[in-house]
Design a protein around this motif. Structure first.
Motif, PDB file in Angstrom:
ATOM      1  N   SER A   1      56.888  -1.780 -13.920  1.00  0.00           N
ATOM      2  CA  SER A   1      57.647  -1.599 -15.164  1.00  0.00           C
ATOM      3  C   SER A   1      58.536  -0.354 -15.165  1.00  0.00           C
ATOM      4  CB  SER A   1      56.670  -1.520 -16.357  1.00  0.00           C
ATOM      5  OG  SER A   1      55.928  -2.713 -16.476  1.00  0.00           O
ATOM      6  N   VAL A   2      58.538   0.398 -14.078  1.00  0.00           N
ATOM      7  CA  VAL A   2      59.366   1.611 -14.012  1.00  0.00           C
ATOM      8  C   VAL A   2      60.846   1.221 -13.935  1.00  0.00           C
ATOM      9  CG1 VAL A   2      59.895   3.673 -12.659  1.00  0.00           C
ATOM     10  CG2 VAL A   2      57.527   2.925 -12.916  1.00  0.00           C
ATOM     11  N   THR A   3      61.676   1.899 -14.708  1.00  0.00           N
ATOM     12  CA  THR A   3      63.098   1.547 -14.766  1.00  0.00           C
ATOM     13  C   THR A   3      63.841   1.976 -13.500  1.00  0.00           C
ATOM     14  OG1 THR A   3      63.732   3.641 -15.813  1.00  0.00           O
ATOM     15  CG2 THR A   3      63.072   1.830 -17.275  1.00  0.00           C
ATOM     16  N   LEU A   4      64.978   1.327 -13.256  1.00  0.00           N
ATOM     17  CA  LEU A   4      65.790   1.625 -12.072  1.00  0.00           C
ATOM     18  C   LEU A   4      66.290   3.062 -12.096  1.00  0.00           C
ATOM     19  CD1 LEU A   4      67.235   0.720  -9.494  1.00  0.00           C
ATOM     20  CD2 LEU A   4      69.127  -0.096 -10.931  1.00  0.00           C
ATOM     21  N   THR A   5      66.690   3.538 -13.278  1.00  0.00           N
ATOM     22  CA  THR A   5      67.186   4.915 -13.395  1.00  0.00           C
ATOM     23  C   THR A   5      66.119   5.918 -12.970  1.00  0.00           C
ATOM     24  OG1 THR A   5      68.635   4.280 -15.226  1.00  0.00           O
ATOM     25  CG2 THR A   5      68.154   6.628 -14.977  1.00  0.00           C
ATOM     26  N   THR A   6      64.890   5.673 -13.422  1.00  0.00           N
ATOM     27  CA  THR A   6      63.783   6.567 -13.063  1.00  0.00           C
ATOM     28  C   THR A   6      63.544   6.544 -11.554  1.00  0.00           C
ATOM     29  OG1 THR A   6      62.729   6.209 -15.203  1.00  0.00           O
ATOM     30  CG2 THR A   6      61.348   7.091 -13.453  1.00  0.00           C
ATOM     31  N   TRP A   7      63.608   5.352 -10.942  1.00  0.00           N
ATOM     32  CA  TRP A   7      63.426   5.243  -9.490  1.00  0.00           C
ATOM     33  C   TRP A   7      64.513   6.016  -8.737  1.00  0.00           C
ATOM     34  CZ3 TRP A   7      59.262   4.425  -7.101  1.00  0.00           C
ATOM     35  CH2 TRP A   7      58.325   3.477  -7.506  1.00  0.00           C
ATOM     36  N   ILE A   8      65.743   5.914  -9.217  1.00  0.00           N
ATOM     37  CA  ILE A   8      66.849   6.607  -8.542  1.00  0.00           C
ATOM     38  C   ILE A   8      66.633   8.114  -8.564  1.00  0.00           C
ATOM     39  CG2 ILE A   8      69.310   7.142  -8.682  1.00  0.00           C
ATOM     40  CD1 ILE A   8      69.737   4.260  -9.699  1.00  0.00           C
ATOM     41  N   ILE A   9      66.270   8.645  -9.738  1.00  0.00           N
ATOM     42  CA  ILE A   9      66.035  10.090  -9.852  1.00  0.00           C
ATOM     43  C   ILE A   9      64.845  10.500  -8.987  1.00  0.00           C
ATOM     44  CG2 ILE A   9      65.462  11.960 -11.443  1.00  0.00           C
ATOM     45  CD1 ILE A   9      66.852  10.340 -13.640  1.00  0.00           C
ATOM     46  N   PHE A  10      63.816   9.665  -8.957  1.00  0.00           N
ATOM     47  CA  PHE A  10      62.635   9.946  -8.143  1.00  0.00           C
ATOM     48  C   PHE A  10      62.992  10.016  -6.664  1.00  0.00           C
ATOM     49  CE2 PHE A  10      59.116   8.272  -5.574  1.00  0.00           C
ATOM     50  CZ  PHE A  10      58.110   9.173  -5.888  1.00  0.00           C
ATOM     51  N   VAL A  11      63.765   9.038  -6.204  1.00  0.00           N
ATOM     52  CA  VAL A  11      64.163   8.990  -4.792  1.00  0.00           C
ATOM     53  C   VAL A  11      65.010  10.221  -4.433  1.00  0.00           C
ATOM     54  CG1 VAL A  11      65.569   7.742  -3.100  1.00  0.00           C
ATOM     55  CG2 VAL A  11      63.992   6.493  -4.583  1.00  0.00           C
ATOM     56  N   VAL A  12      65.889  10.617  -5.337  1.00  0.00           N
ATOM     57  CA  VAL A  12      66.707  11.810  -5.093  1.00  0.00           C
ATOM     58  C   VAL A  12      65.816  13.036  -4.909  1.00  0.00           C
ATOM     59  CG1 VAL A  12      68.360  13.409  -6.143  1.00  0.00           C
ATOM     60  CG2 VAL A  12      68.762  10.941  -6.268  1.00  0.00           C
ATOM     61  N   TRP A  13      64.767  13.158  -5.748  1.00  0.00           N
ATOM     62  CA  TRP A  13      63.846  14.294  -5.646  1.00  0.00           C
ATOM     63  C   TRP A  13      63.103  14.279  -4.304  1.00  0.00           C
ATOM     64  CZ3 TRP A  13      62.988  18.935  -6.988  1.00  0.00           C
ATOM     65  CH2 TRP A  13      61.717  19.511  -6.930  1.00  0.00           C
ATOM     66  N   VAL A  14      62.706  13.082  -3.843  1.00  0.00           N
ATOM     67  CA  VAL A  14      62.033  12.954  -2.544  1.00  0.00           C
ATOM     68  C   VAL A  14      62.986  13.353  -1.411  1.00  0.00           C
ATOM     69  CG1 VAL A  14      61.035  11.319  -0.894  1.00  0.00           C
ATOM     70  CG2 VAL A  14      60.393  11.194  -3.301  1.00  0.00           C
ATOM     71  N   ILE A  15      64.249  12.934  -1.509  1.00  0.00           N
ATOM     72  CA  ILE A  15      65.231  13.281  -0.474  1.00  0.00           C
ATOM     73  C   ILE A  15      65.417  14.798  -0.397  1.00  0.00           C
ATOM     74  CG2 ILE A  15      67.680  13.133   0.143  1.00  0.00           C
ATOM     75  CD1 ILE A  15      67.634  10.251  -0.938  1.00  0.00           C
ATOM     76  N   VAL A  16      65.484  15.450  -1.559  1.00  0.00           N
ATOM     77  CA  VAL A  16      65.586  16.916  -1.575  1.00  0.00           C
ATOM     78  C   VAL A  16      64.384  17.531  -0.860  1.00  0.00           C
ATOM     79  CG1 VAL A  16      65.576  18.969  -3.044  1.00  0.00           C
ATOM     80  CG2 VAL A  16      66.982  16.998  -3.665  1.00  0.00           C
ATOM     81  N   GLY A  17      63.188  16.981  -1.140  1.00  0.00           N
ATOM     82  CA  GLY A  17      61.972  17.467  -0.490  1.00  0.00           C
ATOM     83  C   GLY A  17      62.012  17.288   1.014  1.00  0.00           C
ATOM     84  N   LEU A  18      62.535  16.150   1.479  1.00  0.00           N
ATOM     85  CA  LEU A  18      62.629  15.898   2.921  1.00  0.00           C
ATOM     86  C   LEU A  18      63.616  16.843   3.589  1.00  0.00           C
ATOM     87  CD1 LEU A  18      62.523  11.985   2.980  1.00  0.00           C
ATOM     88  CD2 LEU A  18      60.760  13.558   3.821  1.00  0.00           C
ATOM     89  N   ILE A  19      64.684  17.167   2.896  1.00  0.00           N
ATOM     90  CA  ILE A  19      65.647  18.134   3.447  1.00  0.00           C
ATOM     91  C   ILE A  19      64.963  19.482   3.653  1.00  0.00           C
ATOM     92  CG2 ILE A  19      67.738  19.459   2.926  1.00  0.00           C
ATOM     93  CD1 ILE A  19      68.792  16.944   1.478  1.00  0.00           C
ATOM     94  N   VAL A  20      64.177  19.897   2.653  1.00  0.00           N
ATOM     95  CA  VAL A  20      63.436  21.161   2.771  1.00  0.00           C
ATOM     96  C   VAL A  20      62.433  21.082   3.921  1.00  0.00           C
ATOM     97  CG1 VAL A  20      61.806  22.709   1.614  1.00  0.00           C
ATOM     98  CG2 VAL A  20      63.702  21.713   0.322  1.00  0.00           C
ATOM     99  N   TYR A  21      61.788  19.930   4.062  1.00  0.00           N
ATOM    100  CA  TYR A  21      60.774  19.773   5.114  1.00  0.00           C
ATOM    101  C   TYR A  21      61.391  19.946   6.506  1.00  0.00           C
ATOM    102  CZ  TYR A  21      57.301  17.745   8.217  1.00  0.00           C
ATOM    103  OH  TYR A  21      56.419  17.548   9.256  1.00  0.00           O
ATOM    104  N   PHE A  22      62.488  19.224   6.779  1.00  0.00           N
ATOM    105  CA  PHE A  22      63.069  19.267   8.120  1.00  0.00           C
ATOM    106  C   PHE A  22      63.842  20.555   8.383  1.00  0.00           C
ATOM    107  CE2 PHE A  22      62.453  14.626   7.694  1.00  0.00           C
ATOM    108  CZ  PHE A  22      61.705  14.424   8.847  1.00  0.00           C
TER     109      PHE A  22
END
Length: 456
Positions: free
Chosen positions: A425-446
């Motif tokens: 039931s999670v909205t598409l907008t919420t998923w997009i923002i979530f994925v962006v936050w994960v990508i930022v985290g991966l950039i910091v990781y690498f």
């Protein structure tokens, strides 16, 4: 490049025995800590919003979300009694799955805890402004209205977050005392609402249009009210500051979930029984309902108790975010300066850093989006913890445990399925923002974490 390298259980246990942080918490302190987190904006704010979505059938929304969280709580209880580390979910995944997965979930949880604390601060502001209005003090609307709708920001929310951050910077002994007092006030006003409100219940409000939005509305509300259960996992982040964590942590997690689930069901029954569901979409539903039946004095007491009690939720979630960030930094995946502690054995730089970020989010972002983002972070984390319990069951069958999940591995599998359903039931907008936050985290990781990891 080995991004799936794992920590050994022996190294984690050695770190927790090192006691860099000061162990002062007992079982009852942990229970009050958990109740302080769970019975926060969930019962005082989101019960009304969820009731407006699902109608009286919101009771089933709480049961669905509660069942999923109770199963996850059993998994947390076992893992917390096995590996008493402040890293909680992050640490469990570091052992069972590997570094990059643990880091991403840790990164997501930091964001989740910060967003949750900010959301509770938003709810606190609603009750605070209502309380002042009842005393004849009117705060200009611009001072608690977001810039997006013409205000200066939620100034009261910013101030309360900074005050809580100051309390946390003074150490767990001071924080524990303040939290226990705030939780006592919060539980008292919830009981008062139930006792007074039950006399105004009209059963026809339950039976007329019981589920106006059907099953989809119940599931949508279940995703919303899942946020209301967040907090039991925060208990496990206090592992290194707990006396006898192997026994205290599982007891506290299970007791907390049972008490809070009972409170939620009772409050929702009263809310939807006293007024029609479509009038409950407000940020201060308990006080609103009492005013609707002429109990203005009791509504004032509830608002006062909420102002005091919601502060405990802000404290619990900022605390949990600090402890997970501290553990990740201790492993070298975030800057080492975040692990430096002050004379109170508190990571002060980290505490103030997360506190200020939380204050800014609480002051300038809308409540709904904050709750949705925190929900996704926690749902995924809880599902992975349930999976990790199965991994530990197979890989480390002889590891000493203070608690064991019954019905292994069936109950953790059911938990994973239920969390998967909640994500639907999670909205598409919420998923997009979530994925962006994960990508930022991966950039910091690498860019930083991989080469600075203590496992390299």
């Amino acid at each position: 490049m080995n991004v799936f390298r794992k920590k050994s259980i022996d190294s984690i246990l050695a770190e927790s025995r090192n006691k860099t942080l000061n162990p002062t918490m007992k079982t009852m302190d942990l229970v009050l800590f958990g109740i302080g987190a769970i019975i926060g904006s969930g019962i005082l704010v989101l019960t009304g919003k969820a009731s407006a979505e699902a109608g009286p059938a919101v009771v089933f929304s709480f049961l669905i979300a509660g069942l999923a969280c109770c199963l996850a709580a059993l998994c947390y209880a076992e893992l917390a009694s096995t590996i008493p580390s402040s890293g909680s979910t992050y640490t469990y995944l570091y052992v069972s799955v590997g570094e990059i997965v643990a880091y991403v979930i840790g990164w997501v949880l930091i964001g989740g805890y910060v967003l949750t604390a900010a959301t509770v601060a938003n709810g606190w502001s609603s009750y605070f402004s209502r309380l002042l209005a009842g005393l004849g003090i009117e705060i200009p609307k611009e001072f608690y209205t977001l810039p997006a709708v013409g205000g200066y920001g939620n100034i009261p929310a910013i101030i309360i977050v900074l005050l809580i951050t100051f309390i946390l910077s003074k150490g767990t002994s001071s924080s524990k005392l303040v939290n226990n007092l705030m939780v006592a006030a919060k539980v008292g006003i919830v009981v008062l609402f139930i006792v007074v409100g039950v006399f105004y219940v009209e059963p026809t409000n339950w039976t007329n249009n019981f589920a106006p939005s059907g099953f989809s509305g119940v599931m949508l509300a279940a995703t919303t009210v899942f946020f209301a259960y967040l907090g039991f996992d925060a208990i496990s982040t206090s592992a290194e500051e707990t006396i006898n964590p192997e026994k205290a942590l599982p007891k506290a997690i299970i007791i907390t979930m049972l008490v809070c689930t009972a409170f939620y069901i009772l409050v929702c029954l009263v809310l939807t029984g006293v007024v029609q569901y479509n009038r409950l979409g407000t940020g201060d539903a308990l006080a609103f309902v009492l005013e609707e039946v002429g109990q203005n004095k009791v509504a004032g007491i509830v608002s006062l108790g909420a102002v005091i009690g919601l502060m405990a939720g802000i404290l619990s979630f900022i605390y949990a975010g600090i402890r997970i960030t501290y553990t990740i930094a201790r492993d070298g995946l975030l800057p080492e300066k975040l692990t430096k502690v002050n004379q109170n054995k508190v990571p002060s730089t980290l505490t103030w850093g997360l506190g200020i970020i939380t204050a800014l989010l609480a002051g300038f972002l809308p409540l709904g989006k904050l709750a949705d983002l925190a929900n996704v972070a926690s749902i995924i984390a809880f599902a992975l913890v349930s999976y990790t319990t199965i991994v530990f069951y197979k890989k480390f069958p002889d590891l000493k445990r203070g608690f064991r999940v019954p019905g292994m591995p069936i109950l953790p599998i059911i938990s994973i399925i239920l969390f998967g359903a909640l994500l639907y039931s999670v909205t598409l907008t919420t998923w997009i923002i979530f994925v962006v936050w994960v990508i930022v985290g991966l950039i910091v990781y690498f860019a930083f974490s991989y080469k600075n990891s203590k496992l390299k």
